[in-house]
Design an enzyme around this catalytic site. Structure first.
Site, PDB file in Angstrom:
ATOM      1  N   THR A 191      12.999  -8.184  -0.201  1.00 30.33           N
ATOM      2  CA  THR A 191      13.316  -6.900   0.828  1.00 30.33           C
ATOM      3  C   THR A 191      13.587  -7.535   2.116  1.00 30.33           C
ATOM      4  O   THR A 191      13.253  -8.596   2.321  1.00 30.33           O
ATOM      5  CB  THR A 191      11.969  -6.138   1.012  1.00 30.33           C
ATOM      6  OG1 THR A 191      11.447  -5.436  -0.252  1.00 30.33           O
ATOM      7  CG2 THR A 191      11.924  -5.127   2.068  1.00 30.33           C
TER       8      THR A 191
ATOM      9  N   ARG B 270       9.114   6.001  -8.030  1.00 27.10           N
ATOM     10  CA  ARG B 270       8.208   5.410  -7.007  1.00 27.10           C
ATOM     11  C   ARG B 270       8.775   5.012  -5.718  1.00 27.10           C
ATOM     12  O   ARG B 270      10.122   4.582  -5.783  1.00 27.10           O
ATOM     13  CB  ARG B 270       7.736   3.977  -7.513  1.00 27.10           C
ATOM     14  CG  ARG B 270       6.788   3.115  -6.907  1.00 27.10           C
ATOM     15  CD  ARG B 270       7.553   2.087  -6.102  1.00 27.10           C
ATOM     16  NE  ARG B 270       6.555   1.123  -5.443  1.00 27.10           N
ATOM     17  CZ  ARG B 270       6.815   0.498  -4.382  1.00 27.10           C
ATOM     18  NH1 ARG B 270       8.296   0.271  -4.150  1.00 27.10           N
ATOM     19  NH2 ARG B 270       6.139  -0.353  -3.592  1.00 27.10           N
TER      20      ARG B 270
ATOM     21  N   GLY C  31       8.356   2.801  -2.031  1.00 26.16           N
ATOM     22  CA  GLY C  31       7.488   1.936  -1.536  1.00 26.16           C
ATOM     23  C   GLY C  31       7.391   2.281   0.120  1.00 26.16           C
ATOM     24  O   GLY C  31       7.790   3.451   0.620  1.00 26.16           O
ATOM     25  N   ASP C  32       6.969   1.307   0.977  1.00 24.91           N
ATOM     26  CA  ASP C  32       6.710   1.572   2.450  1.00 24.91           C
ATOM     27  C   ASP C  32       8.000   1.606   3.100  1.00 24.91           C
ATOM     28  O   ASP C  32       8.115   2.070   4.231  1.00 24.91           O
ATOM     29  CB  ASP C  32       5.850   0.563   3.008  1.00 24.91           C
ATOM     30  CG  ASP C  32       6.366  -0.809   2.779  1.00 24.91           C
ATOM     31  OD1 ASP C  32       6.620  -1.307   1.661  1.00 24.91           O
ATOM     32  OD2 ASP C  32       6.186  -1.484   3.685  1.00 24.91           O
TER      33      ASP C  32
ATOM     34  N   THR D 159       7.323  -6.116   5.057  1.00 28.53           N
ATOM     35  CA  THR D 159       7.607  -6.521   3.785  1.00 28.53           C
ATOM     36  C   THR D 159       6.154  -6.875   3.029  1.00 28.53           C
ATOM     37  O   THR D 159       5.394  -7.455   3.679  1.00 28.53           O
ATOM     38  CB  THR D 159       8.541  -7.677   3.532  1.00 28.53           C
ATOM     39  OG1 THR D 159       8.671  -7.848   2.173  1.00 28.53           O
ATOM     40  CG2 THR D 159       8.046  -8.812   4.429  1.00 28.53           C
ATOM     41  N   GLY D 160       6.163  -6.348   1.718  1.00 32.67           N
ATOM     42  CA  GLY D 160       4.805  -6.724   1.119  1.00 32.67           C
ATOM     43  C   GLY D 160       4.695  -5.644  -0.047  1.00 32.67           C
ATOM     44  O   GLY D 160       5.540  -4.822  -0.416  1.00 32.67           O
TER      45      GLY D 160
ATOM     46  N   GLY E 223       4.074  -2.490  -1.147  1.00 31.70           N
ATOM     47  CA  GLY E 223       4.254  -1.160  -0.227  1.00 31.70           C
ATOM     48  C   GLY E 223       3.265  -0.093  -0.313  1.00 31.70           C
ATOM     49  O   GLY E 223       3.016   0.485   0.706  1.00 31.70           O
TER      50      GLY E 223
END
Ligand code: ASP
Length: 316
Positions: free
Chosen positions: A182, A210, A212-213, A233-234, A236
């Site tokens: 990301t 889905r 993510g964040d 980043t990680g 989410g």
């Protein structure tokens, strides 16, 4: 003179030096430096922080090494669905898209939502229709194909697993030398305005639409001149539950913490307690920057008007 600066990331995760070849490491460093230079050139010319973060992200989205735009990972159904968000800290305007397909630079679509619609967050087909209406550049599926992403997905597609782009989760061999991610950017311009942007293909083998964040304002992306601009980043799901980016802003606004203190609290304490692997980059309106992660590594870089330039991958 108002100091100006730019910070970028290319994802966080289990990025270990022993897994990297010198050639690949060089390719990452060059990719990050190209993105830094593109965004920094906008700032130097007196451009806005929002245009600077967009310029950096476009370069990263066009680079197959990173899980965004062209290099996006495959979903459970074997297609790419991309998410992106951008936020302007000077007026709290924001634009975001999720589940878009065939859009060459999702960050441009997110910026289009911010500047030329009455909305903040568009999804799927509607977002694609908006892209067509606004003349945003589209590309055929082949443009987004890369063999290693396909192989990553093939190893997971018959399971219910999904994976963070950099994290092995039993896929050591497959992921070896292919830890990508990301992308995000935050900037402070010559006017002292700040902005944040994030773009991603999400997690390999994701399903059920889905999200993510990254495209969620407040979770993976947030900017407010009063406090900070953050791109995360990680993993989410955890970043969403932690409302990670906005939490940094709140700690600064209500508790008076500095940017670095607030980021430390969220990344090294809160997210660790919640088992949220990853990191974030941040900037404030004075041009102070911070890059923090609780994973083995994070592709990252910064450049500022004091002449500092840094690109890094591992925990040093
Ligand atoms: N945060 C992204 C997501 O959960 C993944 C990443 O940062 O690599 O979609």
């Amino acid at each position: 003179m108002q100091p100006y600066s730019l910070v970028i990331h290319g994802g966080a995760g289990t990025i270990i030096k022993e897994d990297m070849t010198p050639e690949l490491e060089r390719a990452y460093i060059n990719g990050l430096q190209d993105a830094l230079n593109a965004g920094y050139a906008v700032l130097e010319e007196g451009g806005t922080a929002t245009n600077a973060v967009k310029a950096s992200i476009v370069v990263l989205e066009d680079n197959l090494l990173f899980n965004a735009g062209r290099g996006s990972v495959f979903t459970k159904k074997g297609v790419q669905e991309m998410d992106a968000a951008i936020m302007d800290g000077s007026d709290l305007h924001a634009g975001a898209v999720t589940g878009v397909r065939n859009v060459r630079n999702p960050i441009e679509l997110a910026a289009e939502v911010m500047h030329n619609s009455n909305h903040v967050f568009l999804s799927g087909k509607g977002a694609n229709d908006f892209a067509i209406k606004q003349g945003i550049k589209l590309e055929p599926d082949e443009f987004f194909f890369s063999q290693f992403r396909y192989d990553q997905w093939k190893a997971l597609r018959d399971s219910d697993n999904y994976s963070l782009d950099h994290t092995h989760q039993g896929l050591e061999e497959l992921m070896k030398d292919k830890k990508l991610g990301t992308v995000g950017a935050v900037a402070c311009d010559k006017q002292g305005n700040i902005a944040a942007a994030t773009s991603t293909g999400g997690m390999t083998n994701k399903k059920y639409g889905r999200i993510g964040d990254s495209p969620m304002i407040g979770a993976g992306t947030y900017a407010n001149n009063k406090t900070c601009a953050i791109s995360c980043t990680g993993h989410g799901e955890v970043f969403i539950r932690a409302v990670a980016a906005h939490d940094v802003s709140s700690l600064m606004e209500y508790k008076g913490l500095s940017l670095a203190e607030a980021m430390h609290e969220v990344v090294q304490v809160k997210l660790v307690q919640m088992e949220g692997e990853g990191g974030m980059i941040g900037i404030d309106a004075k041009g102070n920057v911070s890059m923090q992660f609780n994973s083995a590594g994070m592709y990252r870089g910064m450049r500022n008007s004091a002449g500092e330039n840094f690109v890094g991958i591992y925990k040093d």
